[in-house]
Design an enzyme around this catalytic site. Structure first.
Site, PDB file in Angstrom:
ATOM      1  N   THR A   1      20.967 -28.615  12.257  1.00  0.00           N
ATOM      2  CA  THR A   1      21.138 -30.069  12.185  1.00  0.00           C
ATOM      3  C   THR A   1      22.484 -30.474  12.771  1.00  0.00           C
ATOM      4  O   THR A   1      22.585 -31.443  13.532  1.00  0.00           O
ATOM      5  CB  THR A   1      21.042 -30.549  10.726  1.00  0.00           C
ATOM      6  OG1 THR A   1      19.747 -30.210  10.205  1.00  0.00           O
ATOM      7  CG2 THR A   1      21.218 -32.061  10.639  1.00  0.00           C
TER       8      THR A   1
ATOM      9  N   TRP B   1      22.406 -29.947  16.535  1.00  0.00           N
ATOM     10  CA  TRP B   1      21.577 -30.962  17.198  1.00  0.00           C
ATOM     11  C   TRP B   1      22.397 -32.206  17.512  1.00  0.00           C
ATOM     12  O   TRP B   1      22.196 -32.847  18.546  1.00  0.00           O
ATOM     13  CB  TRP B   1      20.394 -31.339  16.308  1.00  0.00           C
ATOM     14  CG  TRP B   1      19.488 -32.378  16.901  1.00  0.00           C
ATOM     15  CD1 TRP B   1      18.405 -32.159  17.709  1.00  0.00           C
ATOM     16  CD2 TRP B   1      19.567 -33.803  16.740  1.00  0.00           C
ATOM     17  NE1 TRP B   1      17.822 -33.352  18.057  1.00  0.00           N
ATOM     18  CE2 TRP B   1      18.508 -34.379  17.481  1.00  0.00           C
ATOM     19  CE3 TRP B   1      20.435 -34.643  16.045  1.00  0.00           C
ATOM     20  CZ2 TRP B   1      18.295 -35.753  17.537  1.00  0.00           C
ATOM     21  CZ3 TRP B   1      20.229 -36.013  16.103  1.00  0.00           C
ATOM     22  CH2 TRP B   1      19.169 -36.557  16.837  1.00  0.00           C
ATOM     23  N   HIS B   2      23.331 -32.524  16.641  1.00  0.00           N
ATOM     24  CA  HIS B   2      24.116 -33.750  16.813  1.00  0.00           C
ATOM     25  C   HIS B   2      25.150 -33.641  17.930  1.00  0.00           C
ATOM     26  O   HIS B   2      25.579 -34.678  18.459  1.00  0.00           O
ATOM     27  CB  HIS B   2      24.803 -34.132  15.496  1.00  0.00           C
ATOM     28  CG  HIS B   2      23.897 -34.836  14.545  1.00  0.00           C
ATOM     29  ND1 HIS B   2      23.063 -34.180  13.679  1.00  0.00           N
ATOM     30  CD2 HIS B   2      23.673 -36.166  14.345  1.00  0.00           C
ATOM     31  CE1 HIS B   2      22.372 -35.063  12.969  1.00  0.00           C
ATOM     32  NE2 HIS B   2      22.721 -36.270  13.358  1.00  0.00           N
ATOM     33  N   GLY B   3      25.567 -32.455  18.274  1.00  0.00           N
ATOM     34  CA  GLY B   3      26.553 -32.366  19.344  1.00  0.00           C
ATOM     35  C   GLY B   3      27.012 -30.951  19.608  1.00  0.00           C
ATOM     36  O   GLY B   3      26.973 -30.096  18.716  1.00  0.00           O
TER      37      GLY B   3
ATOM     38  N   PHE C   1      22.433 -38.767  22.378  1.00  0.00           N
ATOM     39  CA  PHE C   1      21.982 -37.660  21.537  1.00  0.00           C
ATOM     40  C   PHE C   1      20.574 -37.226  21.949  1.00  0.00           C
ATOM     41  O   PHE C   1      20.177 -36.145  21.631  1.00  0.00           O
ATOM     42  CB  PHE C   1      21.992 -38.062  20.063  1.00  0.00           C
ATOM     43  CG  PHE C   1      23.353 -37.948  19.452  1.00  0.00           C
ATOM     44  CD1 PHE C   1      23.706 -36.844  18.725  1.00  0.00           C
ATOM     45  CD2 PHE C   1      24.298 -38.958  19.607  1.00  0.00           C
ATOM     46  CE1 PHE C   1      24.969 -36.718  18.156  1.00  0.00           C
ATOM     47  CE2 PHE C   1      25.562 -38.848  19.042  1.00  0.00           C
ATOM     48  CZ  PHE C   1      25.890 -37.738  18.313  1.00  0.00           C
TER      49      PHE C   1
END
Length: 470
Positions: free
Chosen positions: A318, A321-323, A470
């Site tokens: 998680t 996934w954000h960066g 994103f």
């Protein structure tokens, strides 16, 4: 192109709605696909070919996987499935994590690997997860394969939720792609959702965001405790109303085109625990990871050690996934450890506290999480957290902090009220009363939100969208 832009509101959206409603039913998905590709190409003309590849590749892969499944060719079914998953993840990984990997290799290798920094294709994280949900569900036999290329393309490219979600799983819209309801009432609901989201984004997120940006630009040594906390709270409100407002606009646009998308935010800042917070924040992402990662790993129906492993894997992913940065990894791990702590021993103790104390506990932990999220590097994050406790800054209270508090007090109070369901419940209770006056009042309020938002946008130089890439 973003929803909160004059061009989108007065040119793209009206033309798209007109074309969508004038064509016969059998061409509506084609019109939606065409307009969505134009919407995507407007910001990234080159990357539209990447999206077209994703559509064609996953469309053909879905048909192939379905064929192997029906013929009970287990070996080829698995090969085809994993090949499709790997290709999708490789594309996402290349564009999103290529620079991160090379930078880290350059930090440890005795020589420099030259590379060209690539811009991230808009919405690639969202539409990659959507295509993966389709492939996984076809592989499992949960949904029938989509043999209509136009309908599949419309699902992947659907502009209302293309660049910011919610992440629409194929199971959520399978039936809607072939049959959905259009009505004046539903269209009106969509307009209401869209205007509420527009107001959150333009009137709240943009204004409080300018305060955060100003405070973030202050040198750490000149930042007081008061200033640091105001900046952190300002960012918490900005990202909620920015992302939440955009999700509301997406849901509203979906209704205008006959679709029903799931709610993506449910007043997360009233949560009494971190566990509850993640049931209310970015719901579609949490649902995706639960359905396609956590449960396949065994969920909580395994030994305690494996359960802990499953939670940590999900939250590391998680964060990533954000960066593509270590602070996002730590942000994910931070929440994974908090959730484990609550599941293993904190939950019974929290339940004994007063409701307000539980909410304060959760909100403060979330604020520290946002510091990890918004900081450019891990070092910057630790320095900022130090400022929040008076370490390395300019004392507890200074004139700068008092200035930002006085300037933003009313806005912060409005943000606090709008981040709870109290105001919305009052509004709904009033508008549902009998008589014409509540309806007229609601129309006036929505019109005012639109007029004030447009007035802001006409002269605005500050109109970012935090999740745009994103």
């Amino acid at each position: 192109m973003i929803f909160s832009s004059i061009f989108f509101l007065f040119v793209f959206l009206p033309i798209t709605l007109f074309l969508y409603y004038v064509v016969p039913w059998k061409f509506k998905n084609f019109m939606l696909l065409l307009c969505s590709l134009i919407f995507y190409a407007w910001g990234e003309p080159v990357y539209v070919f990447l999206m077209l590849f994703s559509i064609v590749f996953n469309y053909l892969s879905g048909i192939e996987i379905d064929g192997y499944r029906k013929n009970e060719n287990t070996k080829m079914l698995r090969y085809s499935f994993w090949f499709t998953v790997i290709v999708n993840l490789a594309i996402l990984g290349f564009f999103k994590y290529y620079g991160f990997l090379v930078n880290n290799l350059n930090a440890i290798l005795p020589f420099e690997i030259p590379y060209r920094e690539l811009s991230l294709p808009i919405g690639i994280s969202f539409y990659t997860f959507q295509t993966l949900s389709y492939i996984i569900d076809v592989y499992k036999g949960v949904v029938p394969v989509q043999k209509n290329f136009v309908s599949f393309g419309a699902y992947v490219t659907m502009f209302p939720q293309l660049i910011a979600g919610p992440i629409v799983r194929y199971t959520d819209v399978d039936a809607q792609l072939s049959k959905r309801t259009h009505s004046l009432y539903k269209f009106g609901q969509g307009v209401s959702w869209f205007l509420r989201g527009l107001g959150k984004k333009v009137l709240l997120a943009n204004n409080i965001g300018m305060t955060y940006d100003a405070i973030a630009a202050i040198l750490p040594a000149e930042r007081s405790v008061l200033t640091a906390w105001i900046g952190c709270i300002a960012y918490a409100m900005q990202i909620y109303f920015d992302f939440g407002g955009y999700s509301d606009m997406a849901i509203g646009l979906g209704k205008m085109f006959g679709f029903e998308f799931i709610k993506n935010f449910d007043y997360p800042y009233i949560s009494k625990s971190v566990t509850e917070f993640w049931r209310r924040w970015h719901i579609s992402l949490g649902t995706w990871f639960r359905e396609y990662v956590y449960i396949p790993l065994g969920g909580n129906r395994v030994s305690r050690a494996k359960h802990i492993r499953n939670i940590l894997i999900v939250w590391m992913l998680t964060g990533f996934w954000h960066g593509a940065a270590w602070n996002f990894m730590l942000w994910g791990l931070y929440y994974g450890l908090l959730l484990l702590a609550e599941k293993l021993f904190l939950a019974p103790k929290l339940e004994k506290l007063p409701a307000k104390a539980q909410q304060a506990y959760c909100f403060i932990l979330v604020l520290f999480g946002w510091v990890l999220f918004f900081s450019p590097t891990l070092k910057d994050a630790f320095v900022y957290i130090g400022n929040m406790f008076g370490i390395g800054g300019s004392g507890f209270i200074d004139s700068t902090g008092l200035y930002y508090l006085a300037q933003n007090l009313i806005l912060l109070v409005i943000c606090a009220l709008c981040s709870t369901p109290w105001l919305w419940k009052k509004f709904r209770r009033f508008t549902l009363q009998k008589g014409k006056y509540p309806s007229v009042a609601a129309a006036v309020i929505y019109t005012a939100i639109f007029i004030f938002s447009i007035a802001y946008l006409v002269n605005a130089t500050y109109n970012p969208f935090l999740y745009f890439r994103f």
